[in-house]
Design an enzyme around this catalytic site. Structure first.
Site, short mmCIF file in Angstrom:
data_model
loop_
_atom_site.label_atom_id
_atom_site.label_comp_id
_atom_site.label_asym_id
_atom_site.label_seq_id
_atom_site.Cartn_x
_atom_site.Cartn_y
_atom_site.Cartn_z
CG ASP A 1 32.54 46.52 41.14
OD1 ASP A 1 33.46 47.06 41.79
OD2 ASP A 1 31.38 46.98 41.12
CB VAL A 2 38.08 46.28 43.00
CG1 VAL A 2 39.03 46.09 41.84
CG2 VAL A 2 37.61 47.73 43.12
CE LYS B 1 43.56 56.42 45.83
NZ LYS B 1 43.74 55.01 45.42
N GLY C 1 42.11 48.13 37.83
CA GLY C 1 41.95 49.36 37.06
C GLY C 1 43.08 49.57 36.08
CB ALA C 2 45.44 47.21 34.73
CB SER C 3 41.49 49.07 30.95
OG SER C 3 40.77 50.12 31.58
CE1 TYR D 1 42.12 59.26 44.14
CE2 TYR D 1 43.31 61.20 44.91
CZ TYR D 1 43.31 59.96 44.29
OH TYR D 1 44.48 59.42 43.84
#
Length: 253
Positions: free
Chosen positions: A60-61, A163, A12-14, A159
């Protein structure tokens, strides 16, 4: 291993926090693998900005085969295995206090989406790189968490629960993988100002955070990125299974 010798996968680095983390590692001379799902143009532009030591790869992770293919492509491109993973990808969630479903409206699928993004995604990246890390006798895994499960300023149920589960995952992986020279840690920021996901967060919420935080300001993505560098650096070689809260002192753990 020095940061400049590492090859780092950031999921998710974009954009947002992921982009800040990728930039921080690139400045230290590391090879950077910019993983993205939908934001192809942003990922490619970031890779171009960071130079020859960066590559953007779509995956896709949640898909094990796609992650395995990403790792193989990165290894071939840099001619070296991935040494460091930052599990940062966020799946289908924005920090919108107005649109957040309450306890009467929540469905299990809302939770499952976050479990798949946080836990399944991290499991896929770790398993794809674990063989090489074991052979090297070195690995650094950094999972991105949140301080919201300790201080739910807003009840972002699905969320936050995902986590919280990631912390248990982190500590179990740290216990098992330490024998191979691999450390596994988590960084928990607060609501950061500003990322794409927090762009819908109201000023009222940010003001609550600011007024109750000892440093009297909201943490930035760049400040959280610095903590990722620390956990990956030689200075953290004896640190594993830890959750570092980076939020200006809002949560004192």
């Amino acid at each position: 291993m020095k940061l400049s010798k590492q090859t780092v996968l950031i999921t998710g680095a974009s954009r947002g926090l992921g982009s800040a983390i990728a930039t921080a590692f690139a400045k230290e001379g590391a090879n950077v693998v910019i993983n993205y799902f939908n934001s192809k143009e942003k990922a490619q532009n970031l890779a171009k900005t960071l130079g020859n030591h960066a590559i953007a790869i779509q995956a896709d992770v949640r898909d094990k085969e796609q992650i395995n293919a990403l790792v193989a492509e990165a290894k071939n491109h840099f001619n070296t295995p991935i040494t460091t993973i930052v599990n940062n990808a966020l799946i289908d969630f924005r920090f919108n206090p107005v649109a957040q479903k309450n306890a009467f409206e929540l469905e299990w699928d809302n939770f499952n989406t976050q479990f798949e993004g946080s836990i399944k995604g991290a499991l896929n990246t770790i398993q794809a790189c674990l063989g090489d890390m074991k052979d090297l006798g070195f690995g650094r895994i950094v999972n991105i968490g949140t301080n919201l499960f300790q201080n739910p300023v807003v009840a972002y149920h699905e969320y936050t629960t995902g986590k919280a589960a990631l912390l248990g995952f982190t500590r179990n992986m740290a216990k098992e993988l330490g024998q191979y020279g691999i450390t596994v840690n988590m960084i928990s920021g607060g609501l950061l100002k500003q990322t794409d996901a927090s762009s819908v967060t109201t000023e009222e919420v940010f003001n609550i955070i600011k007024s109750t935080t000892p440093l009297q300001r909201v943490t930035t993505p760049e400040e959280l990125a610095d903590a990722a560098l620390f956990f990956s650096s030689p200075w953290a070689r004896a640190v594993t299974g830890q959750n570092l809260v980076v939020d200006g002192g809002l949560v004192m753990d």
